[in-house]
Structures are given as structure tokens and as C-alpha cells.
Design an enzyme around this catalytic site. Structure first.
Site, PDB file in Angstrom:
ATOM      1  N   GLU A  91       0.818  -1.225   0.000  1.00 19.93           N
ATOM      2  CA  GLU A  91       0.000   0.000   0.000  1.00 19.93           C
ATOM      3  C   GLU A  91       0.848   1.269   0.000  1.00 19.93           C
ATOM      4  OE1 GLU A  91      -3.755   0.241  -0.083  1.00 19.93           O
ATOM      5  OE2 GLU A  91      -2.706   1.969  -0.876  1.00 19.93           O
ATOM      6  N   ILE A  98      -2.042   7.704   0.788  1.00 20.18           N
ATOM      7  CA  ILE A  98      -3.329   7.586   0.084  1.00 20.18           C
ATOM      8  C   ILE A  98      -3.658   6.112  -0.116  1.00 20.18           C
ATOM      9  CG2 ILE A  98      -4.602   8.137  -2.034  1.00 20.18           C
ATOM     10  CD1 ILE A  98      -2.570  10.366  -2.547  1.00 20.18           C
ATOM     11  N   GLY A 149      14.484  20.451   1.558  1.00 21.50           N
ATOM     12  CA  GLY A 149      14.385  19.002   1.781  1.00 21.50           C
ATOM     13  C   GLY A 149      13.267  18.341   0.992  1.00 21.50           C
ATOM     14  N   GLU A 152      15.797  15.635  -3.504  1.00 27.00           N
ATOM     15  CA  GLU A 152      17.072  14.998  -3.149  1.00 27.00           C
ATOM     16  C   GLU A 152      18.227  15.797  -3.768  1.00 27.00           C
ATOM     17  OE1 GLU A 152      17.338  11.904  -1.602  1.00 27.00           O
ATOM     18  OE2 GLU A 152      15.204  11.446  -1.524  1.00 27.00           O
ATOM     19  N   ASP A 163      10.650   7.964 -10.944  1.00 32.51           N
ATOM     20  CA  ASP A 163       9.881   7.543  -9.764  1.00 32.51           C
ATOM     21  C   ASP A 163       8.395   7.407 -10.133  1.00 32.51           C
ATOM     22  OD1 ASP A 163       9.511   7.485  -6.639  1.00 32.51           O
ATOM     23  OD2 ASP A 163       8.140   9.041  -7.355  1.00 32.51           O
ATOM     24  N   LYS A 167       5.824   4.006 -10.162  1.00 30.35           N
ATOM     25  CA  LYS A 167       4.508   3.959  -9.513  1.00 30.35           C
ATOM     26  C   LYS A 167       3.395   3.615 -10.497  1.00 30.35           C
ATOM     27  CE  LYS A 167       6.002   7.076  -5.864  1.00 30.35           C
ATOM     28  NZ  LYS A 167       6.214   8.485  -5.524  1.00 30.35           N
ATOM     29  N   GLY A 266       6.073  11.180   3.552  1.00 31.88           N
ATOM     30  CA  GLY A 266       6.172  11.634   4.939  1.00 31.88           C
ATOM     31  C   GLY A 266       6.035  10.452   5.883  1.00 31.88           C
TER      32      GLY A 266
HETATM   33  N1  LIG Z   1       9.883   8.535   3.237  1.00 27.28           N
HETATM   34  C1  LIG Z   1       8.709   8.531   2.607  1.00 27.28           C
HETATM   35  O1  LIG Z   1       7.943   9.495   2.663  1.00 27.28           O
HETATM   36  C2  LIG Z   1       8.289   7.314   1.810  1.00 27.28           C
HETATM   37  C3  LIG Z   1       7.007   7.289   1.216  1.00 27.28           C
HETATM   38  C4  LIG Z   1       6.596   6.137   0.515  1.00 27.28           C
HETATM   39  C5  LIG Z   1       7.482   5.100   0.367  1.00 27.28           C
HETATM   40  N2  LIG Z   1       8.749   5.180   0.914  1.00 27.28           N
HETATM   41  C6  LIG Z   1       9.650   4.062   0.709  1.00 27.28           C
HETATM   42  O2  LIG Z   1      10.020   3.534   1.981  1.00 27.28           O
HETATM   43  C7  LIG Z   1      11.345   3.006   1.913  1.00 27.28           C
HETATM   44  C8  LIG Z   1      12.195   3.655   3.003  1.00 27.28           C
HETATM   45  O3  LIG Z   1      12.266   5.046   2.788  1.00 27.28           O
HETATM   46  P1  LIG Z   1      12.732   6.036   3.948  1.00 27.28           P
HETATM   47  O4  LIG Z   1      12.496   7.407   3.441  1.00 27.28           O
HETATM   48  O5  LIG Z   1      12.141   5.641   5.252  1.00 27.28           O
HETATM   49  O6  LIG Z   1      14.302   5.732   3.944  1.00 27.28           O
HETATM   50  P2  LIG Z   1      15.367   5.952   5.116  1.00 27.28           P
HETATM   51  O7  LIG Z   1      14.959   7.101   5.955  1.00 27.28           O
HETATM   52  O8  LIG Z   1      16.701   5.968   4.436  1.00 27.28           O
HETATM   53  O9  LIG Z   1      15.238   4.657   6.014  1.00 27.28           O
HETATM   54  C9  LIG Z   1      15.767   3.419   5.618  1.00 27.28           C
HETATM   55  C10 LIG Z   1      15.874   2.528   6.849  1.00 27.28           C
HETATM   56  O10 LIG Z   1      16.392   1.257   6.441  1.00 27.28           O
HETATM   57  C11 LIG Z   1      17.598   0.986   7.139  1.00 27.28           C
HETATM   58  N3  LIG Z   1      18.522   0.406   6.158  1.00 27.28           N
HETATM   59  C12 LIG Z   1      18.744   0.813   4.880  1.00 27.28           C
HETATM   60  N4  LIG Z   1      19.641  -0.008   4.285  1.00 27.28           N
HETATM   61  C13 LIG Z   1      19.982  -0.944   5.183  1.00 27.28           C
HETATM   62  C14 LIG Z   1      20.863  -2.044   5.185  1.00 27.28           C
HETATM   63  N5  LIG Z   1      21.584  -2.349   4.100  1.00 27.28           N
HETATM   64  N6  LIG Z   1      20.982  -2.792   6.301  1.00 27.28           N
HETATM   65  C15 LIG Z   1      20.275  -2.479   7.413  1.00 27.28           C
HETATM   66  N7  LIG Z   1      19.407  -1.460   7.469  1.00 27.28           N
HETATM   67  C16 LIG Z   1      19.280  -0.691   6.388  1.00 27.28           C
HETATM   68  C17 LIG Z   1      18.105   2.305   7.679  1.00 27.28           C
HETATM   69  O11 LIG Z   1      18.829   2.073   8.870  1.00 27.28           O
HETATM   70  P3  LIG Z   1      19.475   3.278   9.734  1.00 27.28           P
HETATM   71  O12 LIG Z   1      18.283   3.937  10.416  1.00 27.28           O
HETATM   72  O13 LIG Z   1      20.383   2.627  10.705  1.00 27.28           O
HETATM   73  O14 LIG Z   1      20.145   4.173   8.740  1.00 27.28           O
HETATM   74  C18 LIG Z   1      16.785   3.063   7.926  1.00 27.28           C
HETATM   75  O15 LIG Z   1      16.249   2.758   9.175  1.00 27.28           O
HETATM   76  C19 LIG Z   1      11.828   3.281   0.473  1.00 27.28           C
HETATM   77  O16 LIG Z   1      11.582   2.155  -0.318  1.00 27.28           O
HETATM   78  C20 LIG Z   1      10.938   4.429   0.035  1.00 27.28           C
HETATM   79  O17 LIG Z   1      10.781   4.468  -1.374  1.00 27.28           O
HETATM   80  C21 LIG Z   1       9.146   6.250   1.636  1.00 27.28           C
END
Ligand SMILES: NC(=O)c1ccc[n+]([C@@H]2O[C@H](COP(=O)([O-])OP(=O)(O)OC[C@H]3O[C@@H](n4cnc5c(N)ncnc54)[C@H](OP(=O)(O)O)[C@@H]3O)[C@@H](O)[C@H]2O)c1
Length: 401
Positions: A91, A98, A149, A152, A163, A167, A266
Site C-alpha cells: 500500500e 493515500i 528538503g 534529493e 519515480d 509507480k 512523509g
Molecule cells: N519517506 C517517505 O515518505 C516514503 C514514502 C513512501 C514510500 N517510501 C519508501 O520507503 C522506503 C524507506 O524510505 P525512507 O524514506 O524511510 O528511507 P530511510 O529514511 O533511508 O530509512 C531506511 C531505513 O532502512 C535501514 N537500512 C537501509 N539499508 C539498510 C541495510 N543495508 N541494512 C540495514 N538497514 C538498512 C536504515 O537504517 P538506519 O536507520 O540505521 O540508517 C533506515 O532505518 C523506500 O523504499 C521508500 O521508497 C518512503
């Protein structure tokens, strides 16, 4: 939550987590026989793909927010999941908070979908909205978005539409029931867009939006999937989706059009979507467990049944806190507005504005808009005002949002 895999054990985290839950050994999680569901939120393709496949082969259900891995490797992941008899729920992968994946799979399941189109990338929508409203150039807005922010340091995946392509590949696959070859999706980003064209489009009655579109108007047509900047008529529902918000419009037969709108990214919105997948799997597992348990107790899926059985006590209208609009007809004499204002004040009703609009049939027409006040206080004031000799009528009282 049994275990949480992270990269760094020493990193300071916004959430208090007991240290014994954290591990950097992700294989330990996917091989742990006590874990039923693995939530993958690493991002990127590897090691996410390998860990998901490994967890599936160990019979674990998967929840992931990772559009990159699903759009590229959905084929092998869903095939493996089917063989292993486990669910992979996604989801949060499209549209952040959403709900769009479940509606496409379930609520809209009766329809023949003819099109799915949307604003599915918040960064580019923020840039285009700023260009449109401030007349600024792409480079300047991108630099500002990076500073805030919203974009990227390497904005390629967003501004070149990659991206959005990830989707729409996922959405198209669900809407049209086929796997979508990501590499064949024509993809045009917004780098080349000039403020000159945005202004011309504006004068012609359009806004420019980066749309991800999948359409098949007739059942026998070939499916068209693409991402490109598009002139959207200002009256179209997608035209008013601004800033970092996302929206997805689904067209189907017999439903017509439905639009899903909300925060596309977010922490909170994404968590909402991820946890909804967890709840879904937990409900299925619970129903299954109960079905294989006591045959005399009928097992219902808690998400499909109505589990609550007590009546809610509704708040009385007098306690409602709202803003109000009132139109009063009064004698056209000095001091009336002051008297009305004083009466509202004595009843703790603070006014945002009170103006005399003009004369109607030799009566002064006065319009009052309040700040947020208690409805009971407002009604008490109106009763007293109505009894004043200068007031002939209060024809309209409305609540203001
Ligand atoms: N952020 C959003 O708004 C959002 C929205 C929709 C979907 N997503 C998706 O959600 C996923 C995560 O995004 P995010 O923004 O949350 O990223 P993020 O802030 O970089 O968080 C990634 C997490 O995974 C851990 N991690 C990454 N690589 C790792 C590895 N090799 N071994 C162990 N732990 C690892 C990191 O650990 P540490 O904490 O120790 O660094 C962190 O806790 C992505 O696929 C993104 O496309 C994000």
C-alpha cells in the site's frame, strides 16, 4: 514487533526503541522462525530484493513501501509469493498515505478500468506549483526545493519522471491485471519545461502537471502507459492538486471517475499505509487460525465484519465549536452595530467581522462572521439580539468551515 533491522545501532532515533530489538543482521530477521510478517523499508533494489525473496522462501508474508523493487522485480517476487502461499502487500509504495492499492484490488473490483492517471511525485508537483504561482524558473525552484528538503541532492529519479514510472507500472498492473515491463514505459520529465510555456498554458486555461497515465479505453485496445508533463484544464480535478500532494484519478465502467487525494510521502502517511497492510495480514491470519480451531465458533474476518456493538454518545450541538455567519436586518440608525457587537461580547462570542452591506427595503443589512465560538453561546447572543427593538429579522445563520 520482534526485531528491527537497521544499518547503525548507535544512531539517535526519534522513537524510543529497546536496544535488544535492533540488529544489523538482516538475515537473522528473515530466517527467524518466530516471525510471521517481514516489513521491508530499506529502500533501493539490493539487498531489499534478496531479503524479500529469502523471507518468502521461509514462508513469511511481506509488507513493503519499496516501489523501486516492486516495479523492477515484482514479477519474481509475486511468483515466489504465489508458490509459497504468502502475501506481499504494497500500500505505501504508491501515493504514500493515500489508500489506492487496496481500493484498486477490492473496492473497485467490479469495474472495467479504462484509465488510471495521477500526480504521484510530490517533488515535481511542488516544483511545477511554484513555477506556476511564482513565475520562477525550473532551476531556481529546484534549488529551493533541495534547500527545503523536498528534493534529493540528486533529483534525477524525481525530475526525470523515473519515480512516477515506477509507480504507474504498479498501478497499471493492478488496474489492468497484467505485469508491466518498466523499461517500455515512455518517460519524459520536467527539466526542459520553461516558465514561458507555463505562462502560455495559464493564459489558455491550463496548468502543467507531471502525469503518470495508464489507459485502455476499449477492452481490445493495447494498454498505453506513460509519464509526461501534461496541460490539464483548470477545471479538471487534478488541476487543483498542488505542492507536495498526490492524487490518483481512476476511470472505470460502471463507476465513472473517482479521485484519491492526500499526502504522497512523509513518516506519518507512510506509516499509516504500512500498518494498514499489517492489519490486513493479521486479520487474514487470525481468521485462518480460528477457522482451523473450534468448529462451533464461526470465524469472521474482523475487517469485514462489524466488531463493535455499543452506541456512541453524540456531542450536543450546543457544545459544537465553530465559526458562524449571520445576516441581520435592522433599523438604519446610529449605534446599532455597536449594540450588536456588545451583546456578542457579553456572551463570549468573539467577532471576526461585522459590516453593514447596504440597505434592503429601507432596512440596514448587517453581516456578522464570528471567530471559533461555542454554538450555545452564539445562539444565546442571537436570541438576545433578536429581542432588541432595532432588529427586525435575522433571516440567515450559517456555519463557516
Ligand atoms: N519517506 C517517505 O515518505 C516514503 C514514502 C513512501 C514510500 N517510501 C519508501 O520507503 C522506503 C524507506 O524510505 P525512507 O524514506 O524511510 O528511507 P530511510 O529514511 O533511508 O530509512 C531506511 C531505513 O532502512 C535501514 N537500512 C537501509 N539499508 C539498510 C541495510 N543495508 N541494512 C540495514 N538497514 C538498512 C536504515 O537504517 P538506519 O536507520 O540505521 O540508517 C533506515 O532505518 C523506500 O523504499 C521508500 O521508497 C518512503
Amino acid at each position: 514487533v520482534s526485531q528491527i533491522g537497521v544499518r547503525s545501532l548507535s544512531k539517535r532515533r526519534a522513537l524510543e526503541i529497546s536496544p535488544e530489538l535492533l540488529t544489523t543482521d538482516l538475515a537473522e530477521i528473515v530466517l527467524n522462525p518466530n516471525i510471521d510478517i517481514v516489513v521491508e523499508l530499506l529502500g533501493g533494489v539490493e539487498p531489499a530484493r534478496s531479503l524479500i525473496l529469502q523471507a518468502i522462501s521461509c514462508g513469511k508474508h511481506i509488507v513493503t513501501a519499496n516501489k523501486a523493487v516492486i516495479s523492477r522485480h515484482g514479477d519474481e517476487i509475486f511468483t515466489a509469493a504465489k508458490q509459497a502461499g504468502v502475501y506481499v502487500l504494497i500500500e505505501a509504495a504508491v501515493g504514500g498515505g493515500i489508500p489506492i492499492i487496496q481500493p484498486l484490488k477490492q473496492s473497485l473490483g467490479a469495474n472495467r478500468i479504462t484509465a488510471v492517471m495521477g500526480i504521484v511525485n510530490g517533488t515535481t508537483n511542488y516544483i511545477l506549483t511554484k513555477m506556476q504561482t511564482e513565475g520562477a524558473d525550473f532551476d531556481a525552484v529546484l534549488a529551493e526545493a533541495q534547500r527545503l528538503g523536498y528534493a534529493e541532492a540528486d533529483p534525477t529519479a524525481d525530475v526525470d519522471g523515473l519515480d512516477a514510472a515506477d509507480k504507474i507500472a504498479i498501478l497499471a498492473s493492478l488496474a489492468f491485471g497484467e505485469r508491466i515491463p518498466l523499461k517500455d514505459i515512455p518517460c519524459e520529465g520536467i527539466r526542459h519545461l520553461s516558465i514561458i510555456d507555463i505562462n502560455h498554458a495559464d493564459n489558455l486555461g491550463f496548468v502543467v502537471k507531471l502525469l503518470a497515465i495508464a489507459s485502455r479505453p476499449h477492452a481490445n485496445d493495447a494498454l498505453s502507459v506513460r509519464v509526461h508533463p501534461t496541460l490539464v484544464p483548470k477545471t479538471h480535478p487534478l488541476a487543483s492538486v498542488n505542492g507536495v500532494y498526490n492524487a490518483i484519478l481512476v476511470e472505470g465502467e460502471p463507476i465513472g471517475q473517482v479521485m484519491f487525494f492526500g499526502p504522497g510521502a512523509g513518516a506519518g502517511p507512510t506509516a499509516s499505509a504500512v500498518v494498514s497492510d499489517l492489519i490486513n495480514i493479521a486479520a487474514i491470519l487470525k481468521t485462518h487460525d480460528r477457522n482451523t480451531g473450534d468448529p462451533d465458533e464461526p470465524a469472521l474476518n474482523p475487517l469485514l465484519s462489524c466488531p463493535h456493538d455499543s452506541f456512541s454518545k453524540l456531542a450536543p450541538l450546543a457544545n459544537l465549536k465553530a465559526r458562524f455567519y449571520a445576516r441581520l436586518l435592522t433599523e438604519d440608525s446610529p449605534g446599532v452595530i455597536g449594540k450588536i457587537g456588545t451583546c456578542f461580547g457579553e456572551k463570549r462570542v468573539s467577532l471576526e467581522s461585522i459590516v453593514q452591506i447596504g440597505l434592503r427595503e429601507s432596512q440596514a443589512e448587517i453581516v456578522v462572521v464570528t471567530h471559533t465560538v461555542r454554538e450555545g453561546d452564539f445562539r444565546n447572543a442571537l436570541t438576545e439580539i433578536k429581542s432588541m427593538s432595532e432588529i427586525s429579522d435575522i433571516p440567515t445563520v450559517l456555519r463557516v468551515l
